[in-house]
Design an enzyme around this catalytic site. Structure first.
Site, mmCIF file in Angstrom:
data_model
loop_
_atom_site.group_PDB
_atom_site.id
_atom_site.type_symbol
_atom_site.label_atom_id
_atom_site.label_comp_id
_atom_site.label_asym_id
_atom_site.label_seq_id
_atom_site.Cartn_x
_atom_site.Cartn_y
_atom_site.Cartn_z
ATOM 1 N N SER A 75 22.895 5.757 80.755
ATOM 2 C CA SER A 75 23.185 6.202 79.387
ATOM 3 C C SER A 75 22.992 7.698 79.233
ATOM 4 O O SER A 75 22.058 8.289 79.779
ATOM 5 C CB SER A 75 22.262 5.505 78.389
ATOM 6 N N ASP A 116 27.261 7.600 69.025
ATOM 7 C CA ASP A 116 26.147 7.565 69.978
ATOM 8 C C ASP A 116 26.116 8.837 70.835
ATOM 9 O O ASP A 116 26.403 8.819 72.031
ATOM 10 C CB ASP A 116 26.269 6.322 70.864
ATOM 11 N N HIS A 134 21.153 6.892 71.466
ATOM 12 C CA HIS A 134 20.244 5.748 71.611
ATOM 13 C C HIS A 134 19.119 6.023 72.602
ATOM 14 O O HIS A 134 18.103 5.321 72.613
ATOM 15 C CB HIS A 134 21.010 4.470 71.973
#
Length: 252
Positions: A205, A112, A67
């Site tokens: 992330s 992801d 992402h």
């Protein structure tokens, strides 16, 4: 900083990296750690600004969250390694290629994970080192360390200038699913961590979740809900191990 000191700084946490419904991320409830303690950590940057975390798999391959590549032009991407500060020091290399997992959908959470191929090799050694991948999914209760430059408070939207880390434990997937039952369904490629008041957050992330005992990479920061209040969800590195090795081999 030695392990004993790190542990004494409290079993603090960096749960997710993004918040439902939009994965993005940073560390809540943690403390400063020098890059020498997590030399596999990198900052993935856009126009020299911190975007996400990343992990050194080899001198030319970086792992991150898929992402993190949403609406990103590869020519704008670079990686800074070997520094506790995302904005200075260490080595900075441009990204030549970015390969998200082919099953990842930008409107969803499964798969992801992504591989970044650098245009030139990192100089490994000292504060820049690769990390081994876990061979199996970690057991419930495993003590972990997550690190990054993400937010230290919910909705702060301010990339922390120096690297932080926090300890959490692996949470049983069924228990994690109960907490997220009204929001989404966890899939077999995900693992959860838990540590009240501790978690990853916006800006973390793509960063590493490491098993403390083996010092192997077990997860990639993916998503979560309300930093520090709910479990963090990570891409399970053991699940993706073969895909990672194949993708790197085919693109270098």
């Amino acid at each position: 900083m030695c392990l004993k000191l790190i542990l004494s700084l409290s079993i603090a946490g960096l749960v997710s990296a993004a918040q439902i419904p939009g994965p993005e991320e940073r560390i809540v409830g943690g403390h400063f750690i020098p890059i020498e303690y997590v030399p596999w950590q990198v900052s993935v940057q856009i126009f020299s600004n911190h975007k996400c975390g990343g992990v050194i798999y080899s001198d030319r391959a970086i792992l991150t969250a898929a992402h993190c590549l949403r609406d990103v032009n590869i020519t704008d991407l670079s990686v800074r390694a070997g520094s506790s500060h995302w904005s200075k020091g260490g080595q900075v290399l441009r990204v030549l290629n970015a390969i998200p997992h082919p099953k990842y959908l930008y409107s969803d959470y499964p798969y992801d994970i992504a591989v970044l191929i650098l245009e030139a090799p990192l100089k490994l050694g000292g504060a820049v080192r690769k990390i081994s991948l876990a061979e199996k999914t970690p057991e419930d209760g495993t003590i972990t360390l997550v690190s990054g430059w993400g937010d230290t408070l919910e909705n702060s939207s301010f990339p922390w200038p120096i690297l932080h880390g926090v300890h959490e434990t692996i949470l049983n997937r069924m228990e994690c699913q109960k907490i997220y039952s009204s929001l989404t369904k966890l899939t077999n490629d995900m693992i959860c961590t838990h540590g009240p008041g501790r978690s990853a957050c916006r800006g973390d992330s793509g960063g590493p979740l490491v098993e403390m005992e083996t010092r192997k990479l077990i997860g990639i920061v993916s998503w979560g809900f309300r930093c520090g209040t709910a479990p963090g969800v990570y891409a399970d590195v053991a699940f993706f191990r073969n895909w990672i090795k194949y993708t790197v081999q085919e693109n270098i």
